[in-house]
Write a protein that holds these residues in place. Structure first.
Motif, PDB file in Angstrom:
ATOM      1  N   GLU A 113       0.841  -1.186   0.000  1.00  0.00           N
ATOM      2  CA  GLU A 113       0.000   0.000   0.000  1.00  0.00           C
ATOM      3  C   GLU A 113       0.888   1.252   0.000  1.00  0.00           C
ATOM      4  O   GLU A 113       2.000   1.223   0.529  1.00  0.00           O
ATOM      5  CB  GLU A 113      -0.909   0.013   1.231  1.00  0.00           C
ATOM      6  CG  GLU A 113      -1.908  -1.129   1.285  1.00  0.00           C
ATOM      7  CD  GLU A 113      -2.923  -1.086   0.158  1.00  0.00           C
ATOM      8  OE1 GLU A 113      -3.183   0.023  -0.352  1.00  0.00           O
ATOM      9  OE2 GLU A 113      -3.454  -2.150  -0.204  1.00  0.00           O
ATOM     10  N   PRO A 114       0.411   2.354  -0.593  1.00  0.00           N
ATOM     11  CA  PRO A 114       1.236   3.571  -0.669  1.00  0.00           C
ATOM     12  C   PRO A 114       1.756   4.045   0.681  1.00  0.00           C
ATOM     13  O   PRO A 114       2.855   4.606   0.761  1.00  0.00           O
ATOM     14  CB  PRO A 114       0.278   4.591  -1.289  1.00  0.00           C
ATOM     15  CG  PRO A 114      -0.668   3.769  -2.110  1.00  0.00           C
ATOM     16  CD  PRO A 114      -0.864   2.507  -1.302  1.00  0.00           C
ATOM     17  N   TYR A 115       0.993   3.840   1.757  1.00  0.00           N
ATOM     18  CA  TYR A 115       1.431   4.328   3.061  1.00  0.00           C
ATOM     19  C   TYR A 115       2.752   3.701   3.477  1.00  0.00           C
ATOM     20  O   TYR A 115       3.540   4.300   4.227  1.00  0.00           O
ATOM     21  CB  TYR A 115       0.370   4.050   4.132  1.00  0.00           C
ATOM     22  CG  TYR A 115       0.349   2.629   4.652  1.00  0.00           C
ATOM     23  CD1 TYR A 115       1.206   2.226   5.679  1.00  0.00           C
ATOM     24  CD2 TYR A 115      -0.514   1.680   4.115  1.00  0.00           C
ATOM     25  CE1 TYR A 115       1.202   0.920   6.141  1.00  0.00           C
ATOM     26  CE2 TYR A 115      -0.515   0.375   4.562  1.00  0.00           C
ATOM     27  CZ  TYR A 115       0.340   0.002   5.584  1.00  0.00           C
ATOM     28  OH  TYR A 115       0.344  -1.300   6.031  1.00  0.00           O
ATOM     29  N   LEU A 117       5.374   2.983   1.541  1.00  0.00           N
ATOM     30  CA  LEU A 117       6.458   3.742   0.928  1.00  0.00           C
ATOM     31  C   LEU A 117       6.596   5.118   1.590  1.00  0.00           C
ATOM     32  O   LEU A 117       7.705   5.627   1.758  1.00  0.00           O
ATOM     33  CB  LEU A 117       6.213   3.882  -0.572  1.00  0.00           C
ATOM     34  CG  LEU A 117       6.195   2.553  -1.341  1.00  0.00           C
ATOM     35  CD1 LEU A 117       5.766   2.775  -2.796  1.00  0.00           C
ATOM     36  CD2 LEU A 117       7.566   1.872  -1.292  1.00  0.00           C
ATOM     37  N   GLU A 118       5.469   5.703   1.970  1.00  0.00           N
ATOM     38  CA  GLU A 118       5.508   6.972   2.694  1.00  0.00           C
ATOM     39  C   GLU A 118       6.235   6.807   4.021  1.00  0.00           C
ATOM     40  O   GLU A 118       6.991   7.699   4.450  1.00  0.00           O
ATOM     41  CB  GLU A 118       4.087   7.483   2.937  1.00  0.00           C
ATOM     42  CG  GLU A 118       3.334   7.831   1.657  1.00  0.00           C
ATOM     43  CD  GLU A 118       1.857   8.082   1.887  1.00  0.00           C
ATOM     44  OE1 GLU A 118       1.419   8.037   3.068  1.00  0.00           O
ATOM     45  OE2 GLU A 118       1.121   8.290   0.906  1.00  0.00           O
ATOM     46  N   LEU A 142       2.662   0.900 -10.787  1.00  0.00           N
ATOM     47  CA  LEU A 142       3.252   1.956  -9.954  1.00  0.00           C
ATOM     48  C   LEU A 142       2.480   3.265 -10.055  1.00  0.00           C
ATOM     49  O   LEU A 142       2.195   3.911  -9.044  1.00  0.00           O
ATOM     50  CB  LEU A 142       4.711   2.186 -10.347  1.00  0.00           C
ATOM     51  CG  LEU A 142       5.665   0.994 -10.171  1.00  0.00           C
ATOM     52  CD1 LEU A 142       7.080   1.381 -10.581  1.00  0.00           C
ATOM     53  CD2 LEU A 142       5.643   0.474  -8.734  1.00  0.00           C
ATOM     54  N   SER A 143       2.133   3.653 -11.277  1.00  0.00           N
ATOM     55  CA  SER A 143       1.455   4.937 -11.475  1.00  0.00           C
ATOM     56  C   SER A 143      -0.060   4.835 -11.373  1.00  0.00           C
ATOM     57  O   SER A 143      -0.697   5.553 -10.594  1.00  0.00           O
ATOM     58  CB  SER A 143       1.843   5.528 -12.835  1.00  0.00           C
ATOM     59  OG  SER A 143       3.237   5.739 -12.911  1.00  0.00           O
ATOM     60  N   LEU A 146      -0.894   2.434  -7.819  1.00  0.00           N
ATOM     61  CA  LEU A 146      -0.375   2.947  -6.545  1.00  0.00           C
ATOM     62  C   LEU A 146      -0.313   4.469  -6.499  1.00  0.00           C
ATOM     63  O   LEU A 146      -0.121   5.051  -5.435  1.00  0.00           O
ATOM     64  CB  LEU A 146       1.014   2.374  -6.274  1.00  0.00           C
ATOM     65  CG  LEU A 146       1.063   0.896  -5.890  1.00  0.00           C
ATOM     66  CD1 LEU A 146       2.502   0.397  -5.847  1.00  0.00           C
ATOM     67  CD2 LEU A 146       0.380   0.663  -4.543  1.00  0.00           C
ATOM     68  N   GLY A 147      -0.464   5.110  -7.660  1.00  0.00           N
ATOM     69  CA  GLY A 147      -0.475   6.564  -7.678  1.00  0.00           C
ATOM     70  C   GLY A 147       0.875   7.219  -7.464  1.00  0.00           C
ATOM     71  O   GLY A 147       0.942   8.391  -7.055  1.00  0.00           O
ATOM     72  N   LEU A 148       1.958   6.507  -7.747  1.00  0.00           N
ATOM     73  CA  LEU A 148       3.290   7.081  -7.566  1.00  0.00           C
ATOM     74  C   LEU A 148       3.622   8.013  -8.729  1.00  0.00           C
ATOM     75  O   LEU A 148       3.257   7.761  -9.866  1.00  0.00           O
ATOM     76  CB  LEU A 148       4.340   5.968  -7.477  1.00  0.00           C
ATOM     77  CG  LEU A 148       4.109   4.921  -6.384  1.00  0.00           C
ATOM     78  CD1 LEU A 148       5.235   3.892  -6.393  1.00  0.00           C
ATOM     79  CD2 LEU A 148       3.990   5.584  -5.010  1.00  0.00           C
ATOM     80  N   ARG A 149       4.327   9.081  -8.421  1.00  0.00           N
ATOM     81  CA  ARG A 149       4.688  10.055  -9.446  1.00  0.00           C
ATOM     82  C   ARG A 149       6.165   9.923  -9.808  1.00  0.00           C
ATOM     83  O   ARG A 149       7.038  10.251  -9.023  1.00  0.00           O
ATOM     84  CB  ARG A 149       4.411  11.475  -8.953  1.00  0.00           C
ATOM     85  CG  ARG A 149       2.933  11.790  -8.767  1.00  0.00           C
ATOM     86  CD  ARG A 149       2.744  13.262  -8.431  1.00  0.00           C
ATOM     87  NE  ARG A 149       1.337  13.629  -8.328  1.00  0.00           N
ATOM     88  CZ  ARG A 149       0.905  14.861  -8.084  1.00  0.00           C
ATOM     89  NH1 ARG A 149       1.802  15.841  -7.907  1.00  0.00           N
ATOM     90  NH2 ARG A 149      -0.385  15.117  -8.015  1.00  0.00           N
ATOM     91  N   GLN A 249       5.812  -5.494   3.135  1.00  0.00           N
ATOM     92  CA  GLN A 249       5.600  -4.467   4.149  1.00  0.00           C
ATOM     93  C   GLN A 249       6.140  -4.857   5.520  1.00  0.00           C
ATOM     94  O   GLN A 249       6.177  -4.027   6.431  1.00  0.00           O
ATOM     95  CB  GLN A 249       4.109  -4.112   4.222  1.00  0.00           C
ATOM     96  CG  GLN A 249       3.617  -3.463   2.937  1.00  0.00           C
ATOM     97  CD  GLN A 249       2.139  -3.154   2.935  1.00  0.00           C
ATOM     98  OE1 GLN A 249       1.735  -2.117   2.424  1.00  0.00           O
ATOM     99  NE2 GLN A 249       1.316  -4.032   3.471  1.00  0.00           N
TER     100      GLN A 249
END
Length: 262
Positions: A113-115, A117-118, A142-143, A146-149, A249
């Protein structure tokens, strides 16, 4: 905490490809053996345990050749059309429409989940990706998912296939430039195959002055029984994994700190 850089594989680590890439692989082998042979999950794992079949198109071709060899036909006596194998595989994995994908890729469960990586970023841990997937396929997860830029990503088109460490070294270099890091930070590469662990070993041989750690992750398809979990874990450790986790994770900032001070 001790500074470190984490590079992730994608397939089997970030997304579950048991019913997508692996399913497309099995479909392809079945198609080109005239529906005489469909490899099992164990068959595919055994091939990949050799450490050189990271590319699933090449793995499909190799299993086709091996099937015909069991039937008494030498591979030198016939030649498969590799581009036809790739095209059929992609028709299953991506779907028939090259612009709007409708294939198996659309149903891949995420394993991260994105959190997470945050959490790494907040701990001051740079991260990126080195994958044998095509750039389009990698960016899809990824994009789009997961919404990564614009994350650091070295994909199939950018470097030789694993276990060649060129892509891993390139991902590390990009992160060092992006974050102005000294070339001394420990490197963790997180993967689910023998080839991933071999890439770490080769990177260490290329640059023995710094710490290179292979972190194994059990892909979901081997977690169905305790026996398969144990066998797959043992295979990854034999290939060089310093630790084997159930899920990516589980590699928390605290766990990373423990690993790099060993």
């Amino acid at each position: 905490m001790t500074s470190a850089i984490v590079i992730f594989d994608i397939d089997g680590v970030i997304r579950d490809v048991g019913n997508s890439y692996r399913r497309a692989l099995a479909d392809t082998v079945e198609q080109f053996t005239h529906h005489a042979y469909r490899p099992t999950e164990v068959d595919i794992d055994e091939l990949k345990s050799e450490g050189i079949w990271n590319n699933d198109w090449e793995a499909s071709q190799e299993l086709i050749y091996r099937y015909f060899e069991t039937q008494g036909t030498r591979r030198s006596d016939f030649k498969l059309n590799y581009q036809e194998i790739v095209a059929f595989f992609q028709s299953r994995y991506r779907g028939l429409d090259p612009e709007n994908w409708t294939g198996y890729i659309c149903d891949e469960p995420l394993l991260l989940e994105p959190y997470y990586l945050e959490q790494l970023s907040k701990a001051g841990i740079p991260w990126g990706f080195f994958s044998g997937a095509t750039r389009a396929s990698a960016n899809y997860v990824l994009s789009k998912r997961l919404g990564l830029r614009s994350p650091v990503l070295i994909a199939m088109e950018d470097a030789p296939g694993k276990p060649d460490p060129t892509g891993l070294l390139a991902a590390v270099e990009q992160l060092e430039q992006q974050f102005n890091l000294e070339k001394t930070a420990p490197i963790l590469y997180v993967g689910d195959t023998v080839g991933d662990m071999y890439a770490v070993e080769r990177a260490r041989s290329h640059d023995p002055s710094r710490m290179w750690l292979g972190v194994g992750v059990l892909p979901p398809h081997v977690q169905v029984t305790a026996q398969r979990r144990q066998a797959y874990s043992a295979t990854l450790k034999a290939a060089g994994a310093i630790v084997v986790l159930d899920n990516v994770q589980d590699l928390t900032p605290a766990q990373i700190e423990q690993l790099v001070v060993i």
